[in-house]
Design a protein around this motif. Sequence first.
Motif, PDB file in Angstrom:
ATOM      1  N   UNK A  31       0.947  -1.287  -0.100  1.00 20.55           N
ATOM      2  CA  UNK A  31       0.098  -0.109   0.109  1.00 20.55           C
ATOM      3  C   UNK A  31       0.947   1.437   0.242  1.00 20.55           C
ATOM      4  N   UNK A  32       1.922   1.146   0.791  1.00 21.13           N
ATOM      5  CA  UNK A  32       2.956   2.282   0.786  1.00 21.13           C
ATOM      6  C   UNK A  32       3.535   2.426  -0.427  1.00 21.13           C
ATOM      7  N   UNK A  33       4.030   1.448  -1.041  1.00 18.31           N
ATOM      8  CA  UNK A  33       4.682   1.552  -2.389  1.00 18.31           C
ATOM      9  C   UNK A  33       4.094   2.212  -3.421  1.00 18.31           C
ATOM     10  N   UNK A  34       2.664   1.760  -3.523  1.00 23.25           N
ATOM     11  CA  UNK A  34       1.827   2.297  -4.587  1.00 23.25           C
ATOM     12  C   UNK A  34       1.226   3.722  -4.469  1.00 23.25           C
ATOM     13  N   UNK A  35       1.495   4.030  -3.115  1.00 25.12           N
ATOM     14  CA  UNK A  35       0.770   5.713  -2.695  1.00 25.12           C
ATOM     15  C   UNK A  35       1.688   6.586  -2.253  1.00 25.12           C
ATOM     16  N   UNK A  36       2.956   6.189  -2.033  1.00 24.08           N
ATOM     17  CA  UNK A  36       3.915   7.276  -1.294  1.00 24.08           C
ATOM     18  C   UNK A  36       4.255   8.358  -2.108  1.00 24.08           C
ATOM     19  N   UNK A  37       3.937   8.211  -3.314  1.00 29.54           N
ATOM     20  CA  UNK A  37       4.446   9.579  -4.263  1.00 29.54           C
ATOM     21  C   UNK A  37       3.525  10.443  -4.246  1.00 29.54           C
ATOM     22  N   UNK A  38       2.030  10.199  -3.617  1.00 35.93           N
ATOM     23  CA  UNK A  38       1.062  11.165  -3.288  1.00 35.93           C
ATOM     24  C   UNK A  38       0.881  11.770  -2.109  1.00 35.93           C
ATOM     25  N   UNK A  45       2.818  -1.076 -11.055  1.00 34.51           N
ATOM     26  CA  UNK A  45       3.086   0.135 -10.042  1.00 34.51           C
ATOM     27  C   UNK A  45       2.606   1.262 -10.617  1.00 34.51           C
ATOM     28  N   UNK A  46       3.060   1.489 -11.620  1.00 41.26           N
ATOM     29  CA  UNK A  46       2.904   2.776 -12.225  1.00 41.26           C
ATOM     30  C   UNK A  46       1.313   2.993 -12.570  1.00 41.26           C
ATOM     31  N   UNK A  58      -0.768   5.848 -10.600  1.00 40.79           N
ATOM     32  CA  UNK A  58      -1.396   6.881 -11.311  1.00 40.79           C
ATOM     33  C   UNK A  58      -2.944   6.931 -10.920  1.00 40.79           C
ATOM     34  N   UNK A  59      -3.658   5.847 -10.911  1.00 41.65           N
ATOM     35  CA  UNK A  59      -5.214   5.678 -10.360  1.00 41.65           C
ATOM     36  C   UNK A  59      -5.191   6.248  -9.010  1.00 41.65           C
ATOM     37  N   UNK A  60      -4.410   5.846  -8.362  1.00 38.83           N
ATOM     38  CA  UNK A  60      -4.565   6.500  -6.687  1.00 38.83           C
ATOM     39  C   UNK A  60      -4.386   7.994  -6.829  1.00 38.83           C
ATOM     40  N   UNK A  61      -3.504   8.677  -7.881  1.00 34.81           N
ATOM     41  CA  UNK A  61      -3.538  10.018  -7.803  1.00 34.81           C
ATOM     42  C   UNK A  61      -4.797  10.779  -8.113  1.00 34.81           C
ATOM     43  N   UNK A  62      -5.586   9.899  -9.098  1.00 37.08           N
ATOM     44  CA  UNK A  62      -6.777  10.337  -9.400  1.00 37.08           C
ATOM     45  C   UNK A  62      -8.053  10.375  -8.247  1.00 37.08           C
TER      46      UNK A  62
END
Length: 373
Positions: A269-276, A350-351, A355-359
Amino acid sequence: MPGWSCLVTGAGGFLGQRIVQLLVQEKDLEEIRVLDKVFRPETREKFFNIGTNIKVTVFEGDILDAQYLRRACQGISVVIHTAAIIDVTGVIPRQTILDVNLKGTQNLLEACVQASVPAFIFCSSVDVAGPNSYKEIIMNGSEEEGHESTWSDPYPYSKRMAEKAVLAANGSILKNGGRLHTCALRPMYIYGERSPFLANIIISSLKNKGILGVIGKFSIVNPVYVGNVAWAHILAARALRDPKKSPNIQGKFYYISDDTPHQSYDDLNYTLSKEWGFHLDSSWSLPLPLLYWLAFLLETVSFLLSPVYRYRPLFNRHLVTISNSKFTFSYKKAQRDLGYEPLVSWEEAKQKTSEWIRTLVKQHRETLDTKSQ
């Protein structure tokens, strides 16, 4: 192979939609029937505008309706059965889960016999294999090792019994004198864009200043990207229709994982969302043995109150165990028998998910801005 047709149950769901997206690229496919209890208007529209010459027929109805299922199966070559209720927290009544996951599967198998459908692929779950204890360690397990869940909780029990029914139905004589050939796929925990589980985690975290809730910090698992699970179902459909490959996979089950690194649920969860801007909860948490026995205590209270009051604990022993075990499986057998290779790499998965989490983050902020105006 002559022109063929495919029925996908649970087609409006997270995985079902991905399977349909890949099916439209299949050669000689003449018709896809998409079946679900209720389709969202946008999903229905997506199916009608899928951009293919393949006929897409929408069936909206109950998997417990035997006549409806027989009508949906008439003239079908392959059934891909993904429809299921997934609930490991006890929100949904036990009988409802058993009815849909087990009785619904039995109904569909009977409809295939009556409508002379020759191939049936069942989307099972790694939950049918366990883990039975958080102390049990399975790393890169295989089909030959015979792991089986002993939980009586409705989700793992219903999926396990449904899978047994599917594999036992292999070789059943169809109404037209032919035979039914079946196989089952056991995906690991499925992640990816539009995952309802991941969406809930992200939305909850956004309401908590970006702190990700603790799901399973003690686990080591091998999550699998939704696009790769969908691809495995396509390959299983091809294999069951291929006279050379079919005898090797009839009546068998396969673990479906990919090259996503082995990690804990929390780390994923952290790896997929940390960018945001999301981050892990650094506060103290209960030791695992204490958490397990607290779950047992809460279950006991729930049982004692059940004659007069329906108390649902926040968590149970099954949830504590599956969220905190070292439990991974290899896809080598699927690679050998189905020709399965992950379609999407870890980096790409992952990318896309990030990107979907960003939306989701953007939508959340826009909602807050609207409310504040």
